[in-house]
Write a protein that holds these residues in place. Structure first.
Motif, mmCIF file in Angstrom:
data_model
loop_
_atom_site.group_PDB
_atom_site.id
_atom_site.type_symbol
_atom_site.label_atom_id
_atom_site.label_comp_id
_atom_site.label_asym_id
_atom_site.label_seq_id
_atom_site.Cartn_x
_atom_site.Cartn_y
_atom_site.Cartn_z
ATOM 1 N N ALA A 68 -68.896 -35.142 -76.603
ATOM 2 C CA ALA A 68 -69.345 -36.259 -75.429
ATOM 3 C C ALA A 68 -68.649 -36.441 -74.368
ATOM 4 C CB ALA A 68 -69.345 -37.432 -76.133
ATOM 5 N N ALA A 69 -67.181 -36.297 -74.687
ATOM 6 C CA ALA A 69 -66.299 -36.271 -73.501
ATOM 7 C C ALA A 69 -66.516 -35.306 -72.687
ATOM 8 C CB ALA A 69 -64.762 -36.484 -73.960
ATOM 9 N N ALA A 70 -66.396 -34.010 -73.244
ATOM 10 C CA ALA A 70 -66.596 -32.701 -72.583
ATOM 11 C C ALA A 70 -67.843 -32.704 -71.863
ATOM 12 C CB ALA A 70 -66.406 -31.420 -73.627
ATOM 13 N N GLU A 71 -68.820 -32.953 -72.157
ATOM 14 C CA GLU A 71 -70.257 -33.179 -71.423
ATOM 15 C C GLU A 71 -69.932 -33.952 -70.289
ATOM 16 O OE1 GLU A 71 -72.910 -30.993 -71.934
ATOM 17 O OE2 GLU A 71 -72.483 -30.190 -73.951
ATOM 18 N N ALA A 72 -69.484 -35.130 -70.717
ATOM 19 C CA ALA A 72 -69.408 -35.982 -69.363
ATOM 20 C C ALA A 72 -68.485 -35.145 -68.211
ATOM 21 C CB ALA A 72 -68.547 -37.414 -70.000
ATOM 22 N N VAL A 73 -67.507 -34.645 -68.560
ATOM 23 C CA VAL A 73 -66.768 -33.957 -67.630
ATOM 24 C C VAL A 73 -67.730 -32.807 -66.846
ATOM 25 C CG1 VAL A 73 -64.904 -32.245 -66.981
ATOM 26 C CG2 VAL A 73 -64.538 -34.442 -68.673
ATOM 27 N N ALA A 74 -68.226 -32.033 -67.601
ATOM 28 C CA ALA A 74 -69.380 -31.286 -67.121
ATOM 29 C C ALA A 74 -70.557 -31.787 -66.210
ATOM 30 C CB ALA A 74 -70.002 -30.280 -68.300
ATOM 31 N N ASP A 75 -70.710 -33.209 -66.622
ATOM 32 C CA ASP A 75 -71.700 -33.679 -65.682
ATOM 33 C C ASP A 75 -71.142 -34.230 -64.364
ATOM 34 O OD1 ASP A 75 -73.851 -33.769 -67.427
ATOM 35 O OD2 ASP A 75 -73.260 -35.511 -68.186
ATOM 36 N N GLU A 76 -69.755 -34.534 -64.185
ATOM 37 C CA GLU A 76 -69.163 -34.773 -63.225
ATOM 38 C C GLU A 76 -68.870 -33.523 -62.340
ATOM 39 O OE1 GLU A 76 -66.023 -38.481 -63.634
ATOM 40 O OE2 GLU A 76 -65.814 -36.986 -65.351
ATOM 41 N N VAL A 77 -68.658 -32.227 -63.012
ATOM 42 C CA VAL A 77 -68.838 -30.856 -62.148
ATOM 43 C C VAL A 77 -69.869 -30.786 -61.413
ATOM 44 C CG1 VAL A 77 -68.332 -28.651 -62.762
ATOM 45 C CG2 VAL A 77 -66.880 -30.017 -63.804
ATOM 46 N N ALA A 131 -59.366 -33.019 -68.076
ATOM 47 C CA ALA A 131 -60.642 -33.419 -67.121
ATOM 48 C C ALA A 131 -60.314 -33.763 -65.705
ATOM 49 C CB ALA A 131 -61.024 -34.747 -67.939
ATOM 50 N N ALA A 132 -59.102 -34.085 -65.393
ATOM 51 C CA ALA A 132 -58.787 -34.309 -63.872
ATOM 52 C C ALA A 132 -58.710 -32.993 -63.295
ATOM 53 C CB ALA A 132 -57.433 -35.004 -63.787
ATOM 54 N N ILE A 133 -58.165 -31.911 -64.097
ATOM 55 C CA ILE A 133 -58.248 -30.688 -63.329
ATOM 56 C C ILE A 133 -59.625 -30.201 -63.263
ATOM 57 C CG2 ILE A 133 -57.777 -28.212 -63.894
ATOM 58 C CD1 ILE A 133 -55.250 -29.179 -65.520
ATOM 59 N N CYS A 134 -60.645 -30.291 -64.014
ATOM 60 C CA CYS A 134 -62.071 -29.881 -63.986
ATOM 61 C C CYS A 134 -62.405 -30.533 -62.706
ATOM 62 C CB CYS A 134 -62.669 -30.193 -65.332
ATOM 63 S SG CYS A 134 -62.263 -29.207 -66.702
ATOM 64 N N ARG A 135 -62.351 -31.705 -62.687
ATOM 65 C CA ARG A 135 -63.134 -32.572 -61.628
ATOM 66 C C ARG A 135 -62.417 -32.038 -60.208
ATOM 67 N NH1 ARG A 135 -62.563 -37.031 -65.217
ATOM 68 N NH2 ARG A 135 -60.298 -37.533 -64.485
ATOM 69 N N ARG A 136 -61.150 -31.738 -60.096
ATOM 70 C CA ARG A 136 -60.638 -31.421 -58.911
ATOM 71 C C ARG A 136 -60.866 -29.902 -58.371
ATOM 72 N NH1 ARG A 136 -56.198 -32.373 -55.346
ATOM 73 N NH2 ARG A 136 -56.493 -30.841 -53.628
ATOM 74 N N LEU A 137 -60.935 -29.020 -59.387
ATOM 75 C CA LEU A 137 -61.460 -27.643 -59.275
ATOM 76 C C LEU A 137 -62.991 -27.612 -58.667
ATOM 77 C CD1 LEU A 137 -59.789 -25.766 -61.741
ATOM 78 C CD2 LEU A 137 -59.060 -25.888 -59.520
ATOM 79 N N ALA A 138 -63.843 -28.690 -59.423
ATOM 80 C CA ALA A 138 -65.045 -28.481 -59.055
ATOM 81 C C ALA A 138 -65.171 -28.933 -57.572
ATOM 82 C CB ALA A 138 -65.852 -29.592 -59.823
ATOM 83 N N HIS A 139 -64.347 -30.041 -57.000
ATOM 84 C CA HIS A 139 -64.478 -30.443 -55.686
ATOM 85 C C HIS A 139 -64.060 -29.369 -54.769
ATOM 86 C CE1 HIS A 139 -62.654 -32.745 -52.413
ATOM 87 N NE2 HIS A 139 -63.809 -33.705 -52.416
ATOM 88 N N ASP A 140 -63.081 -28.556 -55.287
ATOM 89 C CA ASP A 140 -62.678 -27.409 -54.549
ATOM 90 C C ASP A 140 -63.645 -26.073 -54.499
ATOM 91 O OD1 ASP A 140 -60.506 -29.210 -53.831
ATOM 92 O OD2 ASP A 140 -58.876 -27.991 -54.861
ATOM 93 N N GLY A 141 -64.632 -26.375 -55.068
ATOM 94 C CA GLY A 141 -65.578 -25.151 -55.162
ATOM 95 C C GLY A 141 -65.562 -24.369 -56.355
ATOM 96 N N HIS A 142 -64.848 -24.567 -57.442
ATOM 97 C CA HIS A 142 -64.821 -23.717 -58.635
ATOM 98 C C HIS A 142 -66.031 -24.234 -59.278
ATOM 99 C CE1 HIS A 142 -60.715 -22.424 -58.378
ATOM 100 N NE2 HIS A 142 -60.848 -23.249 -57.540
ATOM 101 N N GLU A 161 -72.202 -33.065 -60.336
ATOM 102 C CA GLU A 161 -72.327 -34.043 -59.468
ATOM 103 C C GLU A 161 -71.304 -33.838 -58.133
ATOM 104 O OE1 GLU A 161 -71.078 -37.673 -61.239
ATOM 105 O OE2 GLU A 161 -72.606 -37.843 -62.607
ATOM 106 N N ALA A 162 -70.321 -32.849 -58.492
ATOM 107 C CA ALA A 162 -69.472 -32.486 -57.376
ATOM 108 C C ALA A 162 -69.956 -31.051 -56.515
ATOM 109 C CB ALA A 162 -68.148 -31.973 -57.936
#
Length: 246
Positions: free
Chosen positions: A39-48, A17-28, A50-51
């Motif tokens: 539910a957890a995976a969907e929450a991570v996708a939502d954070e992506v 999840a931390a990797i997904c968030r960081r990569l989204a922040h970097d433009g992936h 938001e980034a």
């Protein structure tokens, strides 16, 4: 400009999840692969989202070839050509000596940690090689060189295999413009320890680590993000140890 599209297996929680968030922040744009917790995976996708990136979830078992095919097909259909893969999905099984470990647990660890990584890497290579570019990062473990006696030598053995895969595949795919590296985390404070039956394991281990603390999922994500970035453009076949000196 071509979008970066990265598949992250085991992306629903912890290090993934931390990797997904960081990569989204970097433009992936990110495909969040997960096995159980929707539910957890969907929450991570939502954070992506938001980034400022696009996020898609895919439920799969990485040790099942048809699931892996569907993972990459969904990624390409929904987001576009896959440019990156992070092989993060992994299991450890219960803590204990090899002599006391059930065959089913041994088999599952090998199937997910090694076969799953092989299947995902093979599919990524099939897609990336004709395009002459791509990045694969495997999440290994410091256990690969420590051996983890009394904890999970079978897990350590699979991670040593992942390190060898990293080196060999980097040499094989280098002429195709594809870089392959690994990050080897040490003791990281995630929910994995509780699932193994020892929630205080990371805290107790601090005294044996030169930096005197467990690592965080975000610190591993930062290493993965660097290996996937243009700053690491001449780095391939490396196993980057992020273990606090252990």
């Amino acid at each position: 400009m071509k979008r970066l599209v990265t598949v992250v297996t085991g992306g629903g929680r912890g290090i993934g999840a931390a990797i997904c968030r960081r990569l989204a922040h970097d433009g992936h744009d990110v495909v969040v692969g997960y096995v159980n917790d929707t539910a957890a995976a969907e929450a991570v996708a939502d954070e992506v989202l938001e980034a400022g990136a696009r996020g898609v979830t895919v439920r799969l078992d990485t040790s099942v070839e048809a699931d892996v095919e569907r993972l990459f097909a969904t990624a390409e259909e929904r987001l576009g050509p896959v440019t990156g893969l992070v092989n993060n999905a992994g299991v450890s099984g219960p803590l204990g000596r090899l002599a006391d470990t059930d065959t089913a647990d041994l088999r599952r660890v090998v199937e997910v940690n090694l076969l799953g990584t092989l299947l995902c890497s093979r599919r990524a290579a099939q897609l990336m090689a004709p395009r002459r570019s791509g990045v694969i990062v495997n999440v290994s473990s410091a256990a690969a060189t420590l051996g983890s006696p009394g904890d999970f030598v079978h897990y350590a053995a699979t991670k040593a295999a992942v390190d060898t895969l990293t080196v060999g595949l980097a040499k094989e795919l280098g002429p195709d413009g594809i870089r392959v590296n690994a990050v080897a985390p040490g003791m990281i404070d995630t929910e994995m320890h509780a699932e193994m039956g020892d929630p205080g394991r990371a805290r107790r281990a601090a005294a044996t680590i030169p930096l005197r603390r467990a690592g965080t999922a975000e610190e591993i994500a930062a290493a993965v993000a660097w290996l996937m970035s243009p700053e690491a453009s001449y780095t391939t076949g490396a196993v980057l140890r992020v273990s606090g000196g252990r």
